[in-house]
Write a protein that holds these residues in place. Sequence first.
Motif, PDB file in Angstrom:
ATOM      1  N   ARG A 176     -38.719  62.526  31.251  1.00 54.64           N
ATOM      2  CA  ARG A 176     -37.876  62.974  29.746  1.00 54.64           C
ATOM      3  C   ARG A 176     -36.348  62.084  30.330  1.00 54.64           C
ATOM      4  O   ARG A 176     -35.532  62.417  31.363  1.00 54.64           O
ATOM      5  CB  ARG A 176     -37.578  63.968  30.312  1.00 54.64           C
ATOM      6  CG  ARG A 176     -36.654  64.466  28.141  1.00 54.64           C
ATOM      7  CD  ARG A 176     -37.135  66.083  27.948  1.00 54.64           C
ATOM      8  NE  ARG A 176     -35.955  66.687  27.129  1.00 54.64           N
ATOM      9  CZ  ARG A 176     -35.667  67.903  27.199  1.00 54.64           C
ATOM     10  NH1 ARG A 176     -35.971  69.289  28.155  1.00 54.64           N
ATOM     11  NH2 ARG A 176     -35.003  68.147  26.253  1.00 54.64           N
ATOM     12  N   VAL A 177     -35.585  61.275  28.947  1.00 51.96           N
ATOM     13  CA  VAL A 177     -34.437  60.872  29.109  1.00 51.96           C
ATOM     14  C   VAL A 177     -34.019  62.124  27.906  1.00 51.96           C
ATOM     15  O   VAL A 177     -34.280  61.552  26.540  1.00 51.96           O
ATOM     16  CB  VAL A 177     -34.660  59.377  28.777  1.00 51.96           C
ATOM     17  CG1 VAL A 177     -33.191  58.539  29.059  1.00 51.96           C
ATOM     18  CG2 VAL A 177     -35.572  58.774  29.723  1.00 51.96           C
ATOM     19  N   LEU A 178     -32.352  61.888  28.315  1.00 51.59           N
ATOM     20  CA  LEU A 178     -31.368  62.188  27.556  1.00 51.59           C
ATOM     21  C   LEU A 178     -30.626  61.095  27.478  1.00 51.59           C
ATOM     22  O   LEU A 178     -29.386  60.946  28.239  1.00 51.59           O
ATOM     23  CB  LEU A 178     -31.037  64.096  28.107  1.00 51.59           C
ATOM     24  CG  LEU A 178     -32.289  65.002  27.516  1.00 51.59           C
ATOM     25  CD1 LEU A 178     -31.941  66.566  28.546  1.00 51.59           C
ATOM     26  CD2 LEU A 178     -32.475  65.580  26.215  1.00 51.59           C
ATOM     27  N   ASN A 179     -30.009  61.319  26.529  1.00 52.05           N
ATOM     28  CA  ASN A 179     -29.273  60.866  25.934  1.00 52.05           C
ATOM     29  C   ASN A 179     -27.095  61.623  26.327  1.00 52.05           C
ATOM     30  O   ASN A 179     -26.348  61.122  26.514  1.00 52.05           O
ATOM     31  CB  ASN A 179     -28.298  60.102  24.455  1.00 52.05           C
ATOM     32  CG  ASN A 179     -30.063  58.890  24.793  1.00 52.05           C
ATOM     33  OD1 ASN A 179     -31.116  59.373  24.213  1.00 52.05           O
ATOM     34  ND2 ASN A 179     -30.052  57.730  25.021  1.00 52.05           N
ATOM     35  N   ASP A 180     -27.274  63.021  25.642  1.00 53.34           N
ATOM     36  CA  ASP A 180     -25.865  63.853  25.319  1.00 53.34           C
ATOM     37  C   ASP A 180     -26.308  64.083  27.187  1.00 53.34           C
ATOM     38  O   ASP A 180     -26.641  65.302  27.729  1.00 53.34           O
ATOM     39  CB  ASP A 180     -26.759  64.610  24.532  1.00 53.34           C
ATOM     40  CG  ASP A 180     -25.229  65.968  24.203  1.00 53.34           C
ATOM     41  OD1 ASP A 180     -24.105  64.752  23.707  1.00 53.34           O
ATOM     42  OD2 ASP A 180     -25.940  66.406  24.217  1.00 53.34           O
ATOM     43  N   LEU A 181     -24.672  64.316  27.533  1.00 56.53           N
ATOM     44  CA  LEU A 181     -24.398  64.517  28.825  1.00 56.53           C
ATOM     45  C   LEU A 181     -24.550  66.104  28.652  1.00 56.53           C
ATOM     46  O   LEU A 181     -24.387  66.945  29.876  1.00 56.53           O
ATOM     47  CB  LEU A 181     -23.176  63.436  29.312  1.00 56.53           C
ATOM     48  CG  LEU A 181     -23.127  64.368  30.330  1.00 56.53           C
ATOM     49  CD1 LEU A 181     -23.822  64.188  31.490  1.00 56.53           C
ATOM     50  CD2 LEU A 181     -21.943  63.280  31.176  1.00 56.53           C
ATOM     51  N   VAL A 182     -23.735  66.447  27.481  1.00 56.47           N
ATOM     52  CA  VAL A 182     -23.775  67.798  27.867  1.00 56.47           C
ATOM     53  C   VAL A 182     -24.977  68.904  27.252  1.00 56.47           C
ATOM     54  O   VAL A 182     -25.020  69.916  28.023  1.00 56.47           O
ATOM     55  CB  VAL A 182     -22.521  67.756  26.425  1.00 56.47           C
ATOM     56  CG1 VAL A 182     -22.096  69.838  25.882  1.00 56.47           C
ATOM     57  CG2 VAL A 182     -21.276  67.475  26.656  1.00 56.47           C
ATOM     58  N   THR A 183     -25.363  68.169  26.798  1.00 58.04           N
ATOM     59  CA  THR A 183     -26.395  68.780  26.667  1.00 58.04           C
ATOM     60  C   THR A 183     -27.936  68.770  28.330  1.00 58.04           C
ATOM     61  O   THR A 183     -28.046  69.281  29.162  1.00 58.04           O
ATOM     62  CB  THR A 183     -28.382  68.823  25.564  1.00 58.04           C
ATOM     63  OG1 THR A 183     -27.342  68.208  24.401  1.00 58.04           O
ATOM     64  CG2 THR A 183     -29.508  68.739  26.230  1.00 58.04           C
ATOM     65  N   PHE A 184     -27.975  67.342  29.077  1.00 62.94           N
ATOM     66  CA  PHE A 184     -28.487  67.238  30.211  1.00 62.94           C
ATOM     67  C   PHE A 184     -27.439  68.257  31.167  1.00 62.94           C
ATOM     68  O   PHE A 184     -28.389  68.886  32.095  1.00 62.94           O
ATOM     69  CB  PHE A 184     -27.744  66.139  30.427  1.00 62.94           C
ATOM     70  CG  PHE A 184     -28.051  65.411  31.940  1.00 62.94           C
ATOM     71  CD1 PHE A 184     -30.271  65.325  32.191  1.00 62.94           C
ATOM     72  CD2 PHE A 184     -27.343  65.624  32.639  1.00 62.94           C
ATOM     73  CE1 PHE A 184     -30.210  65.171  33.297  1.00 62.94           C
ATOM     74  CE2 PHE A 184     -28.113  64.880  34.169  1.00 62.94           C
ATOM     75  CZ  PHE A 184     -29.173  64.905  34.641  1.00 62.94           C
TER      76      PHE A 184
END
Length: 73
Positions: free
Chosen positions: A33-41
């Motif tokens: 899975r890849v997340l672009n948003d650092l805060v969410t990550f």
Amino acid sequence: MEIQVIKKGLKAKWDRAIVHEPVLDEPGFLRIRVLNDLVTFKTKVDLIVANGLTDDIRDVSDKVFTRVLFGGD
């Protein structure tokens, strides 16, 4: 510890691994899975493997595993 050792340890858990990559426009890469948003990550993960402790992850330094000791290169 080398990143290859960590990857081998996670191999059985790829379905739970998440990668932060701000420029990748795909929801996943190699079944990860890849997340672009650092805060969410940062809120979704228990462990961050990074080359070093940068300012953008310093607020979650208790989650960061890095090869850099004592803040130097």
